[in-house]
Design a protein around this motif. Structure first.
Motif, PDB file in Angstrom:
ATOM      1  N   SER A 169      -2.009  12.616   3.745  1.00  0.00           N
ATOM      2  CA  SER A 169      -1.707  13.934   3.185  1.00  0.00           C
ATOM      3  C   SER A 169      -0.558  14.637   3.903  1.00  0.00           C
ATOM      4  O   SER A 169      -0.164  15.732   3.509  1.00  0.00           O
ATOM      5  CB  SER A 169      -2.951  14.820   3.255  1.00  0.00           C
ATOM      6  OG  SER A 169      -3.323  15.038   4.605  1.00  0.00           O
ATOM      7  N   GLY A 170      -0.033  14.010   4.956  1.00  0.00           N
ATOM      8  CA  GLY A 170       1.091  14.591   5.681  1.00  0.00           C
ATOM      9  C   GLY A 170       0.735  15.326   6.951  1.00  0.00           C
ATOM     10  O   GLY A 170       1.623  15.839   7.635  1.00  0.00           O
ATOM     11  N   THR A 171      -0.531  15.389   7.298  1.00  0.00           N
ATOM     12  CA  THR A 171      -0.936  16.001   8.566  1.00  0.00           C
ATOM     13  C   THR A 171      -0.493  15.136   9.735  1.00  0.00           C
ATOM     14  O   THR A 171      -0.585  13.904   9.666  1.00  0.00           O
ATOM     15  CB  THR A 171      -2.463  16.159   8.609  1.00  0.00           C
ATOM     16  OG1 THR A 171      -2.879  17.002   7.536  1.00  0.00           O
ATOM     17  CG2 THR A 171      -2.913  16.774   9.928  1.00  0.00           C
ATOM     18  N   THR A 172      -0.014  15.783  10.793  1.00  0.00           N
ATOM     19  CA  THR A 172       0.442  15.045  11.970  1.00  0.00           C
ATOM     20  C   THR A 172      -0.315  15.475  13.225  1.00  0.00           C
ATOM     21  O   THR A 172      -0.707  16.639  13.358  1.00  0.00           O
ATOM     22  CB  THR A 172       1.943  15.246  12.225  1.00  0.00           C
ATOM     23  OG1 THR A 172       2.216  16.647  12.316  1.00  0.00           O
ATOM     24  CG2 THR A 172       2.782  14.617  11.124  1.00  0.00           C
ATOM     25  N   TYR A 173      -0.509  14.522  14.118  1.00  0.00           N
ATOM     26  CA  TYR A 173      -1.033  14.781  15.454  1.00  0.00           C
ATOM     27  C   TYR A 173      -0.214  13.954  16.427  1.00  0.00           C
ATOM     28  O   TYR A 173       0.248  12.858  16.094  1.00  0.00           O
ATOM     29  CB  TYR A 173      -2.507  14.390  15.584  1.00  0.00           C
ATOM     30  CG  TYR A 173      -3.460  15.369  14.952  1.00  0.00           C
ATOM     31  CD1 TYR A 173      -4.108  15.066  13.762  1.00  0.00           C
ATOM     32  CD2 TYR A 173      -3.742  16.590  15.559  1.00  0.00           C
ATOM     33  CE1 TYR A 173      -4.990  15.962  13.179  1.00  0.00           C
ATOM     34  CE2 TYR A 173      -4.624  17.486  14.978  1.00  0.00           C
ATOM     35  CZ  TYR A 173      -5.240  17.161  13.781  1.00  0.00           C
ATOM     36  OH  TYR A 173      -6.116  18.046  13.213  1.00  0.00           O
ATOM     37  N   ASP A 207       0.863  -1.172   0.000  1.00  0.00           N
ATOM     38  CA  ASP A 207       0.000   0.000   0.000  1.00  0.00           C
ATOM     39  C   ASP A 207       0.901   1.224   0.000  1.00  0.00           C
ATOM     40  O   ASP A 207       2.054   1.157   0.422  1.00  0.00           O
ATOM     41  CB  ASP A 207      -0.907   0.024   1.231  1.00  0.00           C
ATOM     42  CG  ASP A 207      -2.096   0.969   1.084  1.00  0.00           C
ATOM     43  OD1 ASP A 207      -2.878   1.097   2.047  1.00  0.00           O
ATOM     44  OD2 ASP A 207      -2.255   1.576   0.008  1.00  0.00           O
ATOM     45  N   SER A 208       0.372   2.345  -0.435  1.00  0.00           N
ATOM     46  CA  SER A 208       1.130   3.582  -0.435  1.00  0.00           C
ATOM     47  C   SER A 208       0.764   4.413   0.787  1.00  0.00           C
ATOM     48  O   SER A 208      -0.411   4.524   1.155  1.00  0.00           O
ATOM     49  CB  SER A 208       0.825   4.393  -1.693  1.00  0.00           C
ATOM     50  OG  SER A 208       1.374   5.690  -1.596  1.00  0.00           O
ATOM     51  N   ILE A 209       1.769   5.015   1.403  1.00  0.00           N
ATOM     52  CA  ILE A 209       1.491   5.861   2.566  1.00  0.00           C
ATOM     53  C   ILE A 209       0.813   7.168   2.171  1.00  0.00           C
ATOM     54  O   ILE A 209       0.412   7.945   3.034  1.00  0.00           O
ATOM     55  CB  ILE A 209       2.770   6.134   3.399  1.00  0.00           C
ATOM     56  CG1 ILE A 209       3.800   6.911   2.587  1.00  0.00           C
ATOM     57  CG2 ILE A 209       3.346   4.831   3.934  1.00  0.00           C
ATOM     58  CD1 ILE A 209       4.984   7.386   3.426  1.00  0.00           C
ATOM     59  N   THR A 210       0.657   7.407   0.884  1.00  0.00           N
ATOM     60  CA  THR A 210      -0.095   8.572   0.425  1.00  0.00           C
ATOM     61  C   THR A 210      -1.510   8.209   0.006  1.00  0.00           C
ATOM     62  O   THR A 210      -2.241   9.036  -0.546  1.00  0.00           O
ATOM     63  CB  THR A 210       0.623   9.275  -0.744  1.00  0.00           C
ATOM     64  OG1 THR A 210       0.719   8.361  -1.838  1.00  0.00           O
ATOM     65  CG2 THR A 210       2.015   9.725  -0.337  1.00  0.00           C
ATOM     66  N   ALA A 211      -1.908   6.952   0.239  1.00  0.00           N
ATOM     67  CA  ALA A 211      -3.239   6.494  -0.171  1.00  0.00           C
ATOM     68  C   ALA A 211      -4.302   6.968   0.812  1.00  0.00           C
ATOM     69  O   ALA A 211      -4.238   6.676   2.006  1.00  0.00           O
ATOM     70  CB  ALA A 211      -3.257   4.980  -0.276  1.00  0.00           C
ATOM     71  N   ASN A 212      -5.293   7.686   0.285  1.00  0.00           N
ATOM     72  CA  ASN A 212      -6.457   8.094   1.056  1.00  0.00           C
ATOM     73  C   ASN A 212      -7.255   6.857   1.427  1.00  0.00           C
ATOM     74  O   ASN A 212      -7.533   6.017   0.559  1.00  0.00           O
ATOM     75  CB  ASN A 212      -7.278   9.047   0.169  1.00  0.00           C
ATOM     76  CG  ASN A 212      -8.385   9.771   0.897  1.00  0.00           C
ATOM     77  OD1 ASN A 212      -8.745   9.441   2.016  1.00  0.00           O
ATOM     78  ND2 ASN A 212      -8.936  10.765   0.250  1.00  0.00           N
ATOM     79  N   PRO A 213      -7.733   6.681   2.657  1.00  0.00           N
ATOM     80  CA  PRO A 213      -7.828   7.629   3.764  1.00  0.00           C
ATOM     81  C   PRO A 213      -6.925   7.279   4.954  1.00  0.00           C
ATOM     82  O   PRO A 213      -7.214   7.659   6.069  1.00  0.00           O
ATOM     83  CB  PRO A 213      -9.275   7.450   4.195  1.00  0.00           C
ATOM     84  CG  PRO A 213      -9.477   5.967   4.066  1.00  0.00           C
ATOM     85  CD  PRO A 213      -8.620   5.528   2.889  1.00  0.00           C
ATOM     86  N   THR A 231       8.185  14.335  20.532  1.00  0.00           N
ATOM     87  CA  THR A 231       7.867  13.412  19.441  1.00  0.00           C
ATOM     88  C   THR A 231       7.806  14.125  18.098  1.00  0.00           C
ATOM     89  O   THR A 231       7.276  15.237  17.991  1.00  0.00           O
ATOM     90  CB  THR A 231       6.511  12.726  19.713  1.00  0.00           C
ATOM     91  OG1 THR A 231       6.523  12.142  21.003  1.00  0.00           O
ATOM     92  CG2 THR A 231       6.237  11.650  18.675  1.00  0.00           C
ATOM     93  N   SER A 232       8.321  13.451  17.090  1.00  0.00           N
ATOM     94  CA  SER A 232       8.209  13.937  15.720  1.00  0.00           C
ATOM     95  C   SER A 232       7.987  12.741  14.797  1.00  0.00           C
ATOM     96  O   SER A 232       8.683  11.725  14.916  1.00  0.00           O
ATOM     97  CB  SER A 232       9.472  14.678  15.315  1.00  0.00           C
ATOM     98  OG  SER A 232       9.407  15.092  13.961  1.00  0.00           O
ATOM     99  N   ILE A 233       7.008  12.866  13.932  1.00  0.00           N
ATOM    100  CA  ILE A 233       6.733  11.822  12.938  1.00  0.00           C
ATOM    101  C   ILE A 233       6.861  12.451  11.565  1.00  0.00           C
ATOM    102  O   ILE A 233       6.289  13.516  11.295  1.00  0.00           O
ATOM    103  CB  ILE A 233       5.346  11.213  13.131  1.00  0.00           C
ATOM    104  CG1 ILE A 233       5.273  10.498  14.488  1.00  0.00           C
ATOM    105  CG2 ILE A 233       5.024  10.225  11.999  1.00  0.00           C
ATOM    106  CD1 ILE A 233       3.889   9.971  14.839  1.00  0.00           C
ATOM    107  N   SER A 234       7.620  11.790  10.713  1.00  0.00           N
ATOM    108  CA  SER A 234       7.825  12.275   9.352  1.00  0.00           C
ATOM    109  C   SER A 234       7.685  11.117   8.384  1.00  0.00           C
ATOM    110  O   SER A 234       7.506   9.963   8.791  1.00  0.00           O
ATOM    111  CB  SER A 234       9.196  12.929   9.230  1.00  0.00           C
ATOM    112  OG  SER A 234      10.216  12.002   9.545  1.00  0.00           O
ATOM    113  N   ARG A 235       7.781  11.427   7.105  1.00  0.00           N
ATOM    114  CA  ARG A 235       7.633  10.370   6.117  1.00  0.00           C
ATOM    115  C   ARG A 235       8.569  10.579   4.943  1.00  0.00           C
ATOM    116  O   ARG A 235       9.007  11.709   4.674  1.00  0.00           O
ATOM    117  CB  ARG A 235       6.186  10.296   5.628  1.00  0.00           C
ATOM    118  CG  ARG A 235       5.728  11.532   4.866  1.00  0.00           C
ATOM    119  CD  ARG A 235       4.278  11.385   4.425  1.00  0.00           C
ATOM    120  NE  ARG A 235       3.862  12.535   3.617  1.00  0.00           N
ATOM    121  CZ  ARG A 235       2.712  12.591   2.960  1.00  0.00           C
ATOM    122  NH1 ARG A 235       1.852  11.580   3.016  1.00  0.00           N
ATOM    123  NH2 ARG A 235       2.406  13.664   2.247  1.00  0.00           N
TER     124      ARG A 235
END
Length: 120
Positions: free
Chosen positions: A55-59, A26-32, A68-72
């Motif tokens: 979409s790159g939004t983080t919480y 699967d793609s990490i850019t796949a909605n939803p 904490t930091s999460i990136s892609r």
């Protein structure tokens, strides 16, 4: 979909923990989808740490947000967790999970988990 966590199993106190989740099928850019980090300290329940959406939004969990930091990396289809200033209380099994909702710890597709121990 398959998720695989990778990173050091042992981290010294005050150091930064960095874990990578490699996603296949699967793609990490796949909605939803929402790509999530969850951990389980020894003898305790699951703890939602944070997530990054397709979409790159983080919480982040408010109690961990300052550390904490999460990136892609969309080219490698990976997302990463960085946790700074670790203490022995950060010891536990860390999971990367594909979710369809924010903040949950049930359902979804899970990696096998990776043990992280914080010790000098």
């Amino acid at each position: 979909v398959q998720l695989q966590e990778s990173g050091p199993g042992l981290v010294k106190p005050s150091q930064t923990l960095a874990l990578t989740c490699t996603v296949s099928g699967d793609s990490i850019t796949a909605n939803p989808y929402i790509w999530t980090w969850i951990r389980q300290p020894p003898g305790k329940g699951l703890e939602w740490m944070g997530a990054i959406s397709y979409s790159g939004t983080t919480y982040y969990d408010p109690s961990l947000k300052s550390r904490t930091s999460i990136s892609r990396n969309t080219s490698n289809n990976q997302f990463t967790l960085q946790l700074t200033s670790v203490t022995p209380e950060d010891t536990g099994v860390y999971y990367c999970v594909r979710m369809v909702t924010w903040f949950g710890t049930s359902g979804g597709s899970w990696g096998q988990g990776t043990q992280v121990t914080v010790s000098s």
